[in-house]
Structures are given as structure tokens and as C-alpha cells.
Design an enzyme around this catalytic site. Structure first.
Site, PDB file in Angstrom:
ATOM      1  N   ASN A 232       0.721  -1.145   0.303  1.00  0.00           N
ATOM      2  CA  ASN A 232      -0.685   0.098   0.001  1.00  0.00           C
ATOM      3  C   ASN A 232       0.700   1.193   0.062  1.00  0.00           C
ATOM      4  O   ASN A 232       0.731   2.329   0.614  1.00  0.00           O
ATOM      5  CB  ASN A 232      -0.914   0.093   0.823  1.00  0.00           C
ATOM      6  CG  ASN A 232      -0.396  -0.260   2.516  1.00  0.00           C
ATOM      7  OD1 ASN A 232       0.608  -0.317   2.136  1.00  0.00           O
ATOM      8  ND2 ASN A 232      -0.989  -0.267   3.481  1.00  0.00           N
TER       9      ASN A 232
ATOM     10  N   GLN B  11      -5.855   2.965  18.138  1.00  0.00           N
ATOM     11  CA  GLN B  11      -6.863   3.077  16.793  1.00  0.00           C
ATOM     12  C   GLN B  11      -7.614   2.155  17.753  1.00  0.00           C
ATOM     13  O   GLN B  11      -7.020   1.098  17.796  1.00  0.00           O
ATOM     14  CB  GLN B  11      -5.855   3.018  15.782  1.00  0.00           C
ATOM     15  CG  GLN B  11      -4.813   3.757  15.176  1.00  0.00           C
ATOM     16  CD  GLN B  11      -4.674   3.606  13.920  1.00  0.00           C
ATOM     17  OE1 GLN B  11      -4.245   4.790  14.037  1.00  0.00           O
ATOM     18  NE2 GLN B  11      -5.490   3.018  13.161  1.00  0.00           N
TER      19      GLN B  11
ATOM     20  N   HIS C 242      -7.835   5.950  10.123  1.00  0.00           N
ATOM     21  CA  HIS C 242      -6.236   5.290   9.550  1.00  0.00           C
ATOM     22  C   HIS C 242      -7.367   4.378   8.559  1.00  0.00           C
ATOM     23  O   HIS C 242      -7.428   3.334   8.872  1.00  0.00           O
ATOM     24  CB  HIS C 242      -6.100   4.192  10.567  1.00  0.00           C
ATOM     25  CG  HIS C 242      -4.542   3.786   9.840  1.00  0.00           C
ATOM     26  ND1 HIS C 242      -3.714   2.805  10.918  1.00  0.00           N
ATOM     27  CD2 HIS C 242      -3.748   3.940   8.895  1.00  0.00           C
ATOM     28  CE1 HIS C 242      -2.676   2.450  10.081  1.00  0.00           C
ATOM     29  NE2 HIS C 242      -2.963   3.231   8.921  1.00  0.00           N
TER      30      HIS C 242
ATOM     31  N   ARG D 127       3.139   6.100  11.666  1.00  0.00           N
ATOM     32  CA  ARG D 127       2.753   5.857  13.234  1.00  0.00           C
ATOM     33  C   ARG D 127       2.157   6.817  14.290  1.00  0.00           C
ATOM     34  O   ARG D 127       3.494   7.862  14.357  1.00  0.00           O
ATOM     35  CB  ARG D 127       3.043   4.628  13.962  1.00  0.00           C
ATOM     36  CG  ARG D 127       3.317   3.570  12.877  1.00  0.00           C
ATOM     37  CD  ARG D 127       1.788   2.700  13.086  1.00  0.00           C
ATOM     38  NE  ARG D 127       1.534   1.573  12.659  1.00  0.00           N
ATOM     39  CZ  ARG D 127       0.822   1.739  11.160  1.00  0.00           C
ATOM     40  NH1 ARG D 127       0.710   2.257  10.329  1.00  0.00           N
ATOM     41  NH2 ARG D 127       1.396   0.188   9.972  1.00  0.00           N
TER      42      ARG D 127
HETATM   43  P1  NAI Z   1      10.340   1.087   4.186  1.00  0.00           P
HETATM   44  O1  NAI Z   1      11.011  -0.119   5.352  1.00  0.00           O
HETATM   45  O2  NAI Z   1      10.370   0.535   3.061  1.00  0.00           O
HETATM   46  O3  NAI Z   1      11.146   2.392   5.171  1.00  0.00           O
HETATM   47  C1  NAI Z   1      11.173   2.181   6.309  1.00  0.00           C
HETATM   48  C2  NAI Z   1      12.578   3.555   6.091  1.00  0.00           C
HETATM   49  O4  NAI Z   1      12.526   4.075   7.704  1.00  0.00           O
HETATM   50  C3  NAI Z   1      14.052   2.269   5.828  1.00  0.00           C
HETATM   51  O5  NAI Z   1      14.397   3.737   5.048  1.00  0.00           O
HETATM   52  C4  NAI Z   1      13.600   2.945   7.205  1.00  0.00           C
HETATM   53  O6  NAI Z   1      15.390   2.919   7.155  1.00  0.00           O
HETATM   54  C5  NAI Z   1      13.521   3.951   7.487  1.00  0.00           C
HETATM   55  N1  NAI Z   1      13.898   4.703   9.440  1.00  0.00           N
HETATM   56  C6  NAI Z   1      14.236   3.970  10.350  1.00  0.00           C
HETATM   57  N2  NAI Z   1      13.968   4.418  11.660  1.00  0.00           N
HETATM   58  C7  NAI Z   1      13.871   5.814  10.954  1.00  0.00           C
HETATM   59  C8  NAI Z   1      14.497   7.128  11.605  1.00  0.00           C
HETATM   60  N3  NAI Z   1      14.927   5.984  13.148  1.00  0.00           N
HETATM   61  N4  NAI Z   1      15.100   7.811  11.148  1.00  0.00           N
HETATM   62  C9  NAI Z   1      14.989   8.000  10.003  1.00  0.00           C
HETATM   63  N5  NAI Z   1      14.195   7.225   8.474  1.00  0.00           N
HETATM   64  C10 NAI Z   1      14.920   5.691   8.969  1.00  0.00           C
HETATM   65  O7  NAI Z   1       8.814   0.770   5.270  1.00  0.00           O
HETATM   66  P2  NAI Z   1       7.356   2.019   4.097  1.00  0.00           P
HETATM   67  O8  NAI Z   1       6.677   0.989   3.388  1.00  0.00           O
HETATM   68  O9  NAI Z   1       7.726   2.772   3.756  1.00  0.00           O
HETATM   69  O10 NAI Z   1       6.426   1.925   5.045  1.00  0.00           O
HETATM   70  C11 NAI Z   1       7.159   3.706   6.129  1.00  0.00           C
HETATM   71  C12 NAI Z   1       6.145   3.546   6.696  1.00  0.00           C
HETATM   72  O11 NAI Z   1       5.058   4.262   6.824  1.00  0.00           O
HETATM   73  C13 NAI Z   1       5.696   1.828   7.838  1.00  0.00           C
HETATM   74  O12 NAI Z   1       6.726   0.951   9.083  1.00  0.00           O
HETATM   75  C14 NAI Z   1       4.214   2.235   8.325  1.00  0.00           C
HETATM   76  O13 NAI Z   1       4.407   2.742   9.814  1.00  0.00           O
HETATM   77  C15 NAI Z   1       3.613   3.129   8.235  1.00  0.00           C
HETATM   78  N6  NAI Z   1       2.541   2.849   7.007  1.00  0.00           N
HETATM   79  C16 NAI Z   1       1.268   3.617   6.923  1.00  0.00           C
HETATM   80  C17 NAI Z   1       0.207   2.642   6.290  1.00  0.00           C
HETATM   81  C18 NAI Z   1      -0.837   4.138   6.964  1.00  0.00           C
HETATM   82  O14 NAI Z   1      -2.010   3.457   5.982  1.00  0.00           O
HETATM   83  N7  NAI Z   1      -0.519   4.893   7.049  1.00  0.00           N
HETATM   84  C19 NAI Z   1       0.252   2.084   5.097  1.00  0.00           C
HETATM   85  C20 NAI Z   1       2.078   2.214   5.080  1.00  0.00           C
HETATM   86  C21 NAI Z   1       2.776   2.032   5.833  1.00  0.00           C
END
Ligand code: NAI
Length: 359
Positions: free
Chosen positions: A117, A285, A309, A256
Site C-alpha cells: 500500500n 486505534q 487510518h 504511526r
Molecule cells: P520501508 O521499510 O520501506 O521504509 C522505512 C524507512 O524508514 C527505512 O528506510 C528505514 O531505514 C527508515 N527509518 C527507520 N527508522 C528511522 C529513523 N529513526 N530515522 C529515519 N529513518 C528511519 O517502509 P515503508 O513501506 O516506507 O513504510 C514506512 C511506514 O509507514 C511503515 O512502517 C508504517 O508504519 C507506515 N505505513 C502507514 C500506512 C497507512 O495506512 N497510514 C500504510 C503503510 C505503511
């Protein structure tokens, strides 16, 4: 084998829209498939407290499926009751509703449907930026209230063009946000992440990596949060972090809720330090009726672009994460290897590098 599936209830909407797969009614489209294969399947939206269907049925479930939209919170205490649990599947992206360290201690595998997503969320981020920067919400509310006052809403309306925009986290979503923002001709695009981009991906976008979070916080007119929730990001955007931001910054969080400190956000918006805060994620949530993020406003009565959400649960996304969930369970049942991109923790360790920097 018992499969426990925790989803939100879709009510009438799920009956009228069978493609609302992520609901208790439509059961990710996998219920019949599992039952036919001889498995016991429990689907519920009842997830809070020791007497909930979630906590009662977790005791002998081997697979737990839940979504970030209506998460069954798998704390260590709940996990301790789950004697048979081997696999947790997040139907979507983001597995912070599971105590990942406790899952490692128990060698429980946690998998999510990576990428399912990310475009849906990236589009929502761009929309929320525009909604805030252009002061859309009060402009629309004025029309619904049968009023007309251009100055009242234009006083806080700006263009995205010419702004410095940065993302905290430049993974699948953060990167896609930057890609889409290029079309708006910003002054500069910035990203902060401890993980580097592959060289060709970095080259393909006109964005600059900053070395520190502080540099990003103090440079941007618009900030978007796109990192997972883990020990290193819980409360990352607190009072001290907001104080480093420029006055009048717009902050978007679709990652989040708990990455942003609840009351620090309220106070900063009400004082005008934040010009706007928007997103779809909450620190609990469903958000209680009296959650202050529902009613908070900037001094001119604007600046709130919060929704439930749903950014990552569009009909298109639901199809992708429902299919992905089925594939993960099927691999597990058949003893086939999983797609490594989907694995968060396995065999007692983190397989993903996204949930914090670890030795
Ligand atoms: P991803 O795993 O592809 O990318 C996450 C990135 O965040 C990684 O490059 C990681 O190194 C970086 N990261 C982790 N801790 C960090 C920090 N302290 N400072 C800077 N960068 C940091 O994940 P993706 O697919 O981009 O998703 C990210 C987040 O978005 C998910 O974990 C989820 O919590 C949220 N999400 C929300 C959705 C919604 O419906 N609102 C749906 C999908 C994801």
C-alpha cells in the site's frame, strides 16, 4: 491448525462493497480457502482486553493475521498466552502492533505484505500536504456552511511550489513521496534516513540527503514522517524536536501516531508553531472520541487534516494486501520460502533493517 484473523468490521459498507476485503465480513477473501483446507478460522473485530475474542482465541492459534488499521495489539503479555503461535502476518505494512523483541524471544515469525500500500500512502501524503498548505479544510467547511469569505481562508493559503520539503525515512513510501513532489517544483527536497538509497534510486530523484535529523527539522517548510514505529522513533517528534522546526511548518504523519508526542503536537498547533498537522495514524486505534487530535486547531481555527487510518486501505491496496496475505500463509503451509522483503523478524532476529539500527 487455527488461524485467528483480526479485522475491522465493515457493516453495511462491506455488504455493498465486496471489494472491502479487509473487513470481518469479507475476511480478506481467504476464509473459504482456509476452511476448505481443513483449518479452523476465527475472524473478529473484538480486540481489546482479556475477555476479547482476540485474547481468548490467541491461546491456541498458530497463525495470527491482523491489520494496522484495526490492530490486535500483540504485547508480550498477550504473546505469553499464545502457546502455539508461529506466524504473525500483517495484512498491510507496519508491524509495530506486535512486540517484535518478544516475538524474537519466542522465535515467532512476523511478516508483512511489503509494498502493498505504499503508493496509496504516498498519494495520501501529497494530498494532505496540499490540503494543509492550501488551507483546504476551512475553505470547504465554509461552503458547506453556506458562507463565502475569501479573505478568511486565503490569509493562510500558500503554494507548495518553492517550499523546502523533507521526509523522515526514505524507504518505499518516503521515496515515492519525493518522486511525486518533484512535479510541484519545490525549492528543495530533503531526506533523512540511516539507510542509504541504492545509487541508481538516489540519482533518479532530485533530493538531498541530510546527515542529521536536526538539519531536516530546521530546514523544512513541510515535513513528512515515513519511518516505522520502533524504540528509536517512539516520541521522536516531541516538544524539543518541534522547537527545532521553523515557525509555521506543516507536519504530516501517516507513519504511526506514536512517533509524534500527542500533547506536543496539540500545543505546537494551538500556539501556531505548527501551521498544520495532518495524517491518518493515531497513538491508539480506534482513536477515542475525546482524542485531542480530533479538535486541535491552529489559532485561526484551521490546520487540522486528520482522518481515520485509511490511507493504506484503499480498495486497490486491499486487493494487494489480501493477495499478499494469502501468499504468505500459503508459503507457510507448504513449507516454501517466503519473499525476504516481507519478513520483519524470523528465527529470533530482525530480518528487516527498517525497525531501528541494530548491531
Ligand atoms: P520501508 O521499510 O520501506 O521504509 C522505512 C524507512 O524508514 C527505512 O528506510 C528505514 O531505514 C527508515 N527509518 C527507520 N527508522 C528511522 C529513523 N529513526 N530515522 C529515519 N529513518 C528511519 O517502509 P515503508 O513501506 O516506507 O513504510 C514506512 C511506514 O509507514 C511503515 O512502517 C508504517 O508504519 C507506515 N505505513 C502507514 C500506512 C497507512 O495506512 N497510514 C500504510 C503503510 C505503511
Amino acid at each position: 491448525m487455527k488461524v485467528l484473523i483480526v479485522l475491522y468490521s465493515g457493516g453495511q459498507a462491506a455488504k455493498e462493497q465486496p471489494r472491502l476485503l479487509g473487513t470481518t465480513e469479507n475476511k480478506l477473501g481467504i476464509y473459504d480457502w482456509l476452511v476448505k483446507a481443513g483449518h479452523e478460522v476465527v475472524v473478529t473485530d473484538d480486540k481489546e482486553g482479556p475477555n476479547s475474542a482476540f485474547q481468548k482465541n490467541i491461546v491456541d492459534a498458530e497463525i495470527l493475521v491482523t491489520t494496522p488499521f484495526h490492530p490486535g495489539y500483540l504485547t508480550k503479555e498477550v504473546m505469553d498466552k499464545a502457546k502455539n503461535l508461529k506466524l504473525c502476518v500483517t495484512a498491510g505494512v507496519g508491524s509495530d502492533h506486535i512486540d517484535l523483541n518478544a516475538a524474537n524471544a519466542r522465535k515467532i515469525t512476523v511478516a508483512e505484505v511489503s509494498g502493498s500500500n505504499v503508493v496509496s500512502v504516498a498519494e495520501h501524503v501529497i494530498m494532505t500536504m496540499l490540503v494543509l498548505v492550501r488551507n483546504f479544510v476551512p475553505a470547504h467547511e465554509q461552503i458547506i456552511a453556506h458562507k463565502w469569505n475569501v479573505a478568511q481562508v486565503a490569509r493562510d493559503a500558500y503554494d507548495l511550489e518553492g517550499k523546502v520539503i523533507g521526509t523522515i525515512g526514505c524507504g518505499r513510501i518516503g521515496y515515492r513521496v519525493l518522486q511525486r513532489l518533484e512535479a510541484f517544483n519545490p525549492k528543495e527536497l530533503l531526506w533523512f534516513d540511516y539507510t542509504d538509497l541504492p545509487a541508481d534510486a538516489a540519482k533518479a530523484i532530485n533530493a538531498r540527503r541530510v546527515a542529521t535529523l536536526d538539519e531536516l527539522l530546521s530546514s523544512c517548510d513541510v515535513i513528512t514522517v515515513n519511518c516505522p514505529l520502533h524504540e528509536g522513533t517512539r516520541g521522536l517528534i516531541n516538544k524539543a524536536a518541534i522547537a527545532k522546526m521553523k515557525k509555521g511548518v506543516w507536519l504530516i504523519n501517516t507513519a504511526r501516531g506514536a512517533i509524534c508526542d500527542r500533547m506536543a503536537v496539540v500545543e505546537a498547533l494551538e500556539s501556531g508553531h505548527l501551521a498544520g498537522y495532518g495524517g491518518d495514524v493515531w497513538d491508539v486505534q480506534p482513536a477515542p472520541a475525546d482524542h485531542p487530535w480530533r479538535d486541535m486547531r491552529a489559532p485561526n481555527g484551521n490546520g487540522n487534516a486528520m482522518v481515520a487510518h485509511y490511507s493504506g486501505t484503499t480498495i486497490d491496496a486491499q486487493e494487494r494486501y489480501a493477495n499478499g496475505t494469502k501468499e504468505i500463509i500459503d508459503n507457510y503451509l507448504q513449507g516454501k520460502p517466503q519473499n525476504p522483503a516481507n519478513i520483519i523478524v524470523e528465527n529470533g532476529d530482525y530480518a528487516s533493517k527498517a525497525y531501528g539500527q541494530r548491531k
